[in-house]
Enzyme design. Structure first.
Site, short mmCIF file in Angstrom:
data_model
loop_
_atom_site.label_atom_id
_atom_site.label_comp_id
_atom_site.label_asym_id
_atom_site.label_seq_id
_atom_site.Cartn_x
_atom_site.Cartn_y
_atom_site.Cartn_z
N ARG A 143 0.94 -1.29 -0.15
CA ARG A 143 0.04 -0.33 0.04
C ARG A 143 0.92 1.28 -0.26
O ARG A 143 1.72 1.01 0.86
CB ARG A 143 -1.00 0.43 1.05
CG ARG A 143 -1.80 0.93 1.95
CD ARG A 143 -3.05 0.80 0.76
NE ARG A 143 -3.95 1.85 0.88
CZ ARG A 143 -5.11 2.25 0.63
NH1 ARG A 143 -4.89 1.96 -0.60
NH2 ARG A 143 -6.22 2.89 1.13
N THR A 412 -9.51 0.18 -8.79
CA THR A 412 -8.96 -1.04 -8.12
C THR A 412 -9.81 -1.80 -9.53
O THR A 412 -10.28 -2.21 -10.17
CB THR A 412 -9.88 -1.44 -7.07
OG1 THR A 412 -10.27 0.10 -6.19
CG2 THR A 412 -9.35 -2.49 -6.09
N VAL A 431 -5.78 2.28 -8.03
CA VAL A 431 -4.55 3.70 -7.77
C VAL A 431 -5.87 4.52 -7.39
O VAL A 431 -5.94 5.75 -7.85
CB VAL A 431 -4.50 3.93 -9.41
CG1 VAL A 431 -3.24 3.16 -10.07
CG2 VAL A 431 -5.79 4.14 -10.04
N ASN A 432 -6.95 4.00 -6.46
CA ASN A 432 -7.57 4.66 -6.28
C ASN A 432 -8.96 5.33 -7.05
O ASN A 432 -9.34 4.60 -7.42
CB ASN A 432 -6.97 5.89 -5.07
CG ASN A 432 -8.09 6.11 -4.23
OD1 ASN A 432 -9.43 6.06 -3.47
ND2 ASN A 432 -8.32 7.82 -3.91
N ASP A 454 -7.99 8.86 0.45
CA ASP A 454 -8.10 7.55 1.28
C ASP A 454 -7.80 7.78 2.96
O ASP A 454 -8.36 6.69 3.35
CB ASP A 454 -7.58 6.10 0.83
CG ASP A 454 -8.28 5.48 -0.45
OD1 ASP A 454 -9.20 5.86 -0.50
OD2 ASP A 454 -7.98 4.33 -0.68
N SER A 482 -8.37 0.85 4.32
CA SER A 482 -8.32 0.37 2.66
C SER A 482 -9.73 -0.41 2.03
O SER A 482 -9.97 -1.26 3.38
CB SER A 482 -6.71 -0.65 1.44
OG SER A 482 -7.73 -1.40 0.17
N SER A 483 -10.53 -0.45 1.35
CA SER A 483 -11.21 -1.90 1.24
C SER A 483 -10.96 -2.79 1.08
O SER A 483 -12.02 -3.76 0.65
CB SER A 483 -12.20 -0.23 0.75
OG SER A 483 -12.98 0.83 0.63
N GLY A 504 -14.21 -0.75 -4.56
CA GLY A 504 -14.09 0.26 -3.35
C GLY A 504 -14.91 -0.07 -2.35
O GLY A 504 -14.61 -1.23 -2.14
#
Length: 602
Positions: A143, A412, A431-432, A454, A482-483, A504
């Site tokens: 991450r 994602t 990359v969000n 995030d 993170s999800s 997400g």
């Protein structure tokens, strides 16, 4: 970021004039984390919350029906399989397996391929859950981290800076993560794993259907920025499906990493160019940040569901939410009763509690709540929670005791792989937001993330009065929540399934849905992935319902007080990739048709 609303579809035309919606497929609004300073710091419930939800739905209504999606094939194999969101990347991974590589090698090759083909959703950082043939498992966390000059107040009053531009960029971790995984477990030479991505970048790939429906949403932005025009409008017009996309500068970068090893990305000319571009666009990333980045090995968290061992990521992933929801559902007789109205209601209620748990997760190196995190994944805690559930009705969000407001990633991808020895990998990369920070370094060809988005912003409550999570404030070197929930399942101590999702906050619920569909509702892995889903993230207090559910189910949910927001299955709000070993030794693999995916095996 809420998913599409009732009867919603996406429209390229609607968003082509403005790229300010951070994800034009699923625009943000007031019911979420990015709220203004003018909001009063009070709990807004009841009528006001409902009105905000209606406003959200109305504002996000889109005008065109999504394209018809083909069914993704169920891959039946004997030796190994790879499930990625692009068929060519699944096949690239399988070729690695055929040459004697293992599931780690295949996952790296497939993920590098995805970074070339679907660059809007991957290529920077994430998590790799690995289970060895002897049953040992570990999580490699690559991450992104916050640069050394970061601080928790840096986005107060300017939240857009966390989404677009150089200040949004966290220290990229993927190459160090892949390097660590390969040094520990890889079999084939490091360079071999890069060859598919290098060849695709240099010789070009045909624009696929998913990229083709994303590009028009960013057409004005692309047209106004020379770096992006050169890539996606090489002849003055936006690339269309079936046209050739070349990324020669990225090919040069990948070739250098392949020849010289992971460190070359973090030191020397590549790092210098990346840092220069980030700083030129307002960022604080430095060469010292790049040199200091390290991927870390974490112990996964483990739970059990009807005797199966569920291995998933701990903090800063959202694995606690997944295991918590499974523990709640375990005592219900879902397998015998099936998808009855009351069981779908229970499913939604378990999700709500899972997302309440999630509000307390953060980077374990920066917070001290291990005891609480261990508690929420125990069977005893699930018994207490289950006692508070009611089969006849749902409840307001505060009933589930969320402590904070948290946010989620959107751009994602997920890849699952297994080899003939049952070494297995569940890898989630992001990359969000789509296309990350919208910063593209033209020299290296690298698209930079916006992972700083995030983190939580202090002092900005959401529309329901929940304050942002203190566990997820920015700090130098910290990794944002993170999800992601990379997951591997064992049955009788043997590998059974590797899976995970993109999308997400829907990552948690999509992964949960596929697990329930396979283990409780007796679906094969493809049908489990393709089945209609529901999603509840507690805030806003509504169920997002994918089309295809029987009217009886929808009616019963409304009768129990659930607000339903319908959306079409053609909108890719979450996508799952999975591989599975059956009791007879046969492998099944499937990729999500919602993103035109196809798995591969041999």
């Amino acid at each position: 970021m809420p998913p599409p609303p009732q009867d919603s579809t996406y429209s390229a035309a609607r968003h082509s004039a403005d790229y300010k919606d951070t994800d034009p497929l699923f625009p943000r609004n007031s019911v979420g984390r990015k709220t203004s300073h003018s909001q009063k710091r009070i709990v807004i419930v009841g009528v006001i919350s409902a009105l905000l939800l209606v406003t959200m739905v109305t504002a996000a209504v889109l005008s065109q029906a999504p394209p018809a999606l083909p069914n993704s094939p169920l891959i039946v194999a004997k030796h190994g399989a790879v499930a990625a969101e692009v068929s060519s990347c699944s096949e690239a991974g399988v070729e690695i397996l055929k040459e004697g590589g293992n599931a780690v090698d295949a996952a790296i090759a497939g993920a590098l391929c995805l970074g070339v083909v679907n660059m809007f959703s991957t290529g920077i950082g994430g998590f790799m859950l690995i289970r060895l043939p002897d049953g040992h498992s570990e999580l490699i966390d690559f991450r992104e981290t916050a640069p050394a000059a970061s601080n928790k107040t840096m986005f107060i009053g300017r939240p857009k800076k966390a989404q677009v531009g150089g200040l949004a960029v966290g220290v990229p971790g993927e190459i160090r993560g892949f390097g660590l995984a390969h040094s520990k477990y890889g079999k084939l030479p490091w360079r071999r794993l890069f060859e598919p991505a290098i060849n695709m970048s240099r010789n070009g790939v045909l624009v696929g259907p998913e990229l083709a429906r994303r590009l028009p949403l960013f057409q004005v932005f692309i047209g106004n920025h020379a770096d992006w025009r050169a890539l996606f409008m090489p002849n003055g017009t936006l690339l269309k499906e079936g046209e050739l996309l070349k990324r020669e500068n990225l090919a040069n970068t990948l070739e250098k990493i392949a020849n010289e090893g992971p460190d070359v990305f973090y030191e020397g000319k590549i790092a210098e160019h990346i840092v220069s571009k980030v700083q030129a666009t307002g960022g604080i990333l430095t060469l010292a940040d790049m040199r200091a980045y390290r991927a870390v090995v974490r112990e996964p968290i483990v739970g059990y569901y009807h005797g199966r061992k569920i291995i998933t990521g701990g903090a800063p992933t959202s694995g606690h939410a997944l295991l918590g929801a499974l523990n709640i559902l375990e005592r219900y007789n879902l397998k015998a009763e099936g998808q009855t109205p009351v069981n779908i209601h229970r499913w939604a209620e378990a999700m709500k509690y899972g997302f309440a748990f999630r509000t307390e997760i953060g980077d374990p190196y920066f917070i001290s709540n291990t005891e609480r995190m261990n508690e929420v994944i125990t069977k005893e805690f699930a018994d207490i929670v289950r006692h508070n559930l009611t089969d006849d009705k749902t409840h307001p969000s505060e009933y589930y005791n969320p402590r904070f407001d948290v946010i989620e990633t959107h751009g994602t991808t997920h890849l699952s792989s297994v080899d003939e020895n049952d070494l297995s990998v569940s890898l989630t990369s992001t990359v969000n937001l789509p296309f990350g920070s919208k910063v593209l370094d033209p020299v290296t060809g690298v698209i930079l993330n916006d992972e700083m988005d995030d983190f939580s912003i202090p002092g900005v409550p959401n529309a329901f009065g929940l304050y942002p999570s203190k566990f997820n404030y920015v700090a130098p070197g910290k990794r944002p929540l993170s999800s992601s929930v990379p997951t591997i399942i064992e049955c009788d101590s043997k590998f059974e399934m590797a899976l995970g999702a993109a999308g997400g906050s829907r990552i948690v619920t999509a992964t949960l849905a596929v697990i329930l569909n396979v283990l409780d509702f007796n679906m094969n892995i493809r049908d489990a992935i393709e089945a209609s889903r529901i999603h509840h993230q507690l805030i806003p207090n509504a169920i997002y319902v994918e089309s295809g559910w029987p009217e009886e189910i929808l009616k019963s949910l409304r009768q129990r007080g659930h607000e339903l927001i319908m959306y079409d299955k053609g909108i890719p709000v979450s996508e799952v990739q999975a591989v599975m070993r059956l009791p007879d030794g046969t492998l099944h693999a499937a990729s999500d048709y919602r993103k035109f995916g196809a798995a591969a095996g041999y």
